[in-house]
Design an enzyme around this catalytic site. Structure first.
Site, short mmCIF file in Angstrom:
data_model
loop_
_atom_site.label_atom_id
_atom_site.label_comp_id
_atom_site.label_asym_id
_atom_site.label_seq_id
_atom_site.Cartn_x
_atom_site.Cartn_y
_atom_site.Cartn_z
N HIS A 540 0.78 -1.21 -0.23
CA HIS A 540 -0.23 -0.12 0.43
C HIS A 540 1.00 1.09 0.32
O HIS A 540 0.84 2.36 -1.14
CB HIS A 540 -0.81 0.27 0.91
N GLU A 541 1.81 1.60 0.88
CA GLU A 541 2.56 2.69 1.12
C GLU A 541 3.39 2.84 -0.08
O GLU A 541 3.67 3.71 -0.75
CB GLU A 541 3.78 2.51 2.52
N HIS A 544 1.87 4.54 -2.87
CA HIS A 544 2.14 5.78 -2.35
C HIS A 544 2.97 6.26 -2.76
O HIS A 544 3.39 7.60 -3.65
CB HIS A 544 1.83 6.43 -1.06
N GLU A 570 -5.31 7.71 -2.43
CA GLU A 570 -5.36 6.69 -2.22
C GLU A 570 -5.53 5.12 -3.53
O GLU A 570 -5.56 4.18 -3.13
CB GLU A 570 -6.57 6.57 -1.39
N HIS A 672 -6.28 10.23 12.22
CA HIS A 672 -6.20 10.68 9.65
C HIS A 672 -7.25 11.84 10.08
O HIS A 672 -7.15 12.76 9.56
CB HIS A 672 -7.34 9.28 9.87
N ILE A 673 -8.44 12.64 11.06
CA ILE A 673 -9.09 13.49 11.28
C ILE A 673 -8.30 14.56 11.95
O ILE A 673 -9.16 15.82 12.17
CB ILE A 673 -10.67 13.03 11.18
N PHE A 674 -7.78 14.29 12.67
CA PHE A 674 -7.26 15.02 13.88
C PHE A 674 -5.84 15.82 13.91
O PHE A 674 -6.16 16.71 14.49
CB PHE A 674 -7.69 14.67 14.74
#
Length: 760
Positions: A540-541, A544, A570, A672-674
């Site tokens: 996966h990485e 990227h 992604e 992820h969101i903060f």
């Protein structure tokens, strides 16, 4: 290297900070100021300059001689950068960049050489240096690094705001867009202009006086809060440890986990700890936590570890709850200052989707996964009852992974621990590199020693095309280090491809990437033996990184993943995951670490069959994260009657067949969101998965066993998805690759969910 003295002396003679009597004496200067401090620097980097056709170096000032962060390095000097360098480096750099910004604003013209080129130089210099600091804080955390970042981050954010809100720069971009020459610009340059105009608006360029000052204060506080949020998680994770001495309490844990737990105990002062006799240190670090949940027969241990994990950073001095509340409050204020109703609307300005389209996708995937998830739970309970489990009729969250693993072993005759010896990191990496050579026509070779690294376990690699010319470089940091390294896996940019910042002014600067994972570390007598999920994470990485490294885009602002709408980034990473489940690839990477024996055919087929095991349940879990993210950023009112946990519980009722624990505080570790870039954008994983699976289906249609057509499709993927970067919209790029609009059918089919959605 023959030009280094000449250029450095010229720079020195123009430095008014030096004593007057020192000016004009290059020979004295070389001896007293240059030769000694440069000796170790020059020796380290001289061997690498030829790879870049770069033989000259320039420096910001005399401070760069002393401070490794300010050197005009090719590869960052990670071996000598320390926390003490951060403050002076960032302060010095910001002074220089502020001067450059003033000069740009005074001389700017609506042309590429007078606007975009100097702007890219300013932004790149800051992003590279700050990127190094941020990277080291993530992989080599220390109180000293934290203190340094806390001090300089506000100044860095203030400069970014000043840059983003520059009206001379904004007006120059508008003039380019409105000029008659607009139609003559390349697609990539048009995207750069549009991107910069949109960025400026979202950065508050249109705000005036008090509103702008309020906006800037919000940005400063948000940056500080996000940093603190992540630090609290790391500290809370490190704080939990359970030392076990009774062998009965670790029953079921495989030898790999016991070995890691014993070695962790040694680090904590239990010098005589062994895998066989203990004591063992259980932590919340990924490999330890997952192993306990999957394999421990000790239900009370599973419960203790699970509860600790879902309540991390939720009380005491490390409580992230007030931080989350404040982040959400500030994001809403920011959105309203910019003229939006909520922060989700702001987020969607840089996405392919709209709020409604994102929610529509999540609803469709929920319909596809709900009934399969119910069947998953029924199968799990029936199996546990058949095994005589006392908890079978009262299965709870800390039981699911344990009984799922037992059911998977029974159903597919597959044991994760039996697979580990066949999935050693060296063999997996070798197979991954052979795959990319086959489909993308690149060579990847070790280059350890060519660049300094931050830890002895970090490897360095060079990527070459088939002509033998280097086209990119990357670092790989694979192992968990819970005392200093944040959890998860990620890819980060060191430097990006660009024609503006080449060393010799004619060629292109080559991209460099970090690839970071947190997999099971090696032991004294074994290499890192991986689970299939850890193999997925590496693939996966690396996906990227491939988009970053194989770009052919020379406009730095849209090279690699730069300028790509965030719900499409992604695609390459999830595309690469698919290769982990192709027979030929598995057989190539799965070699016994001691004997070299290939994975038995029946085990290979079991891996392929088990791919869709509990796919409905796994997808629902992701939908919880995406759903609560959108709810918090579109409908939640900070300070209102409902808490963030009320929202999470409400979403959880639709995504979890077993109700969430009342004390579940997963949000307190939702990085992820903060503290990352996925705020009101976590749905991007599902959005991009649709694109990724559809893209992979093109390779299936071409013939996975036909090397010729497979290679042709690989080059097509490389020349579009990987090469074009943000130079075209993701829709255009996908159309260019696939020849049609994306379809969700492949995603649902690969996950065994297509019949479910058709029936729904």
């Amino acid at each position: 290297m023959e030009n280094i003295s000449h250029l450095t002396v010229n720079n020195w003679m123009g430095d008014r900070n030096l004593p007057k009597e020192k000016r004009g004496k290059p020979n004295d200067f070389l001896v007293s100021y240059l030769l000694v401090p440069y000796k170790r620097i020059v020796n380290r980097i001289s061997a690498h300059l030829t790879s870049f056709s770069c033989k000259t170096l320039t420096f910001l000032s005399m401070e760069s001689v002393e401070n490794p962060l300010l050197q005009n390095f090719i590869f960052p000097p990670y071996d000598i950068i320390e926390a003490k360098h951060v403050r002076p480096a960032i302060h010095s750099l910001l002074r220089k960049l502020e001067s450059d910004l003033i000069e740009l604003e005074n001389t700017v013209e609506p042309t590429w050489p007078k606007l975009v080129v100097p702007l890219e130089k300013i932004t790149d210099r800051l992003s590279v240096v700050w990127g190094i600091v941020n990277h080291l804080s993530s992989v080599k955390d220390s109180p000293e690094f934290r203190a340094a970042i806390e001090e300089v981050q506000p100044k860095k954010v203030e400069f970014q705001l000043k840059l983003g809100q520059s009206k001379p720069i904004y007006n120059a971009f508008r003039a380019i867009r409105d000029s008659s020459d607009w139609v003559t610009l390349s697609d990539a340059r048009k995207r750069v202009v549009e991107l910069k105009l949109k960025e400026a608006v979202l950065d508050g360029v249109s705000l005036e006086d008090g509103e702008r000052e309020h906006f800037n204060q919000i940005q400063l506080e948000l940056a500080k809060l996000s940093q603190k949020f992540e630090e609290n998680i790391l500290d809370a994770t490190k704080m939990f440890e359970k030392i076990i001495s009774d062998k009965n309490e670790v029953e079921g844990l495989p030898l790999t986990a016991l070995t890691v737990a014993a070695e962790m105990a040694v680090l904590k002062g239990y010098a005589k700890a062994t895998a066989d006799d203990g004591p063992w240190a259980i932590t919340l670090d990924g490999p330890s936590y997952r192993s306990v949940l999957q394999h421990s027969c000790n239900r009370s241990l599973r419960e203790e570890v699970y509860r600790a994990h879902v309540t991390r950073a939720s009380d005491g001095t490390l409580n992230n709850t007030p931080i989350i509340e404040r982040i959400l409050e500030l994001r809403l204020e920011k959105a309203k200052l910019l003229g939006y109703s909520n922060f989700a609307e702001v987020s969607m300005e840089t996405k392919m989707a709209t709020i409604d389209k994102a929610k529509d996708l999540l609803d469709k995937l929920h319909s596809a996964s709900w009934n399969p998830a119910i069947k998953d739970m029924e199968d799990l309970r029936d199996f546990a009852i058949g095994q005589g489990a006392k908890e079978a009729k009262d299965i709870n969250h800390w039981d699911i992974n344990f009984w799922s693993e037992r059911l998977r072993e029974s159903k597919y005759d597959i044991n994760e621990e039996e697979l580990r010896p066949y999935l050693s990191l060296p063999k997996v990496i070798d197979g991954l590199f052979k795959l990319t050579k086959k489909i993308f026509e690149i060579e990847i070779e070790p280059a350890d020693g060519a660049a300094p690294v931050w830890n002895k376990d970090v490897s360095f690699y060079k990527i070459k095309d088939f002509s033998g010319s280097p086209i990119a470089y990357f670092y790989f940091d694979p192992y968990s280090r819970p005392s200093e390294k944040r959890g998860g896996a990620w890819m980060d940019v060191v430097v990006g491809r660009t024609g503006v910042l080449s060393c010799d002014g004619t060629s292109t600067r080559l991209p460099i990437a970090h690839i970071v994972c947190n997999q099971t570390p090696p032991t004294q007598d074994k290499p890192s033996l991986m689970t299939i999920r850890e193999v997925e994470a590496v693939f996966h990485e690396f996906g990227h990184a491939l988009q970053h490294m194989l770009t052919k885009q020379d406009e730095g602002f849209v090279a690699g993943s730069q300028g790509i709408e965030w719900d499409a980034v992604e695609l390459p990473s999830q595309f690469m995951e698919n290769w982990c489940y192709q027979r030929d690839i598995i057989m190539n990477i799965a070699k016994h670490y001691e004997t070299g024996e290939s994975l038995p055919e029946d085990l290979c087929l079991s891996i392929l069959s088990a791919r869709t095991f509990r796919a409905g349940s796994q997808l629902l879990r992701q939908l919880r994260y995406a759903g609560v993210d959108l709810e918090l950023h579109s409908n939640y009112v900070p300070g209102g009657p409902k808490s963030i946990y009320d929202i999470d519980q409400r979403v959880g009722k639709k995504t979890h067949l077993i109700p969430l624990l009342p004390e579940d505080r997963f949000l307190c570790s939702f990085t992820h969101i903060f503290s990352d870039k996925y705020a009101a954008g976590y749905y991007s994983y599902q959005w991009a998965e649709v694109l990724a699976y559809d893209a992979f289906s093109a390779f299936e249609e071409a013939g996975l066993d036909n090397d010729k057509t497979l290679g042709e499709m690989g080059i097509r993927f490389r020349e579009t998805i990987l090469a074009l970067g943000g130079g075209k919209s993701p829709n255009e790029v996908f159309l260019e690759f696939r020849g049609r609009e994306p379809s969700p059918d492949a995603f649902l089919r690969y996950n065994g969910l297509l019949p479910a959605i058709v029936a729904a």
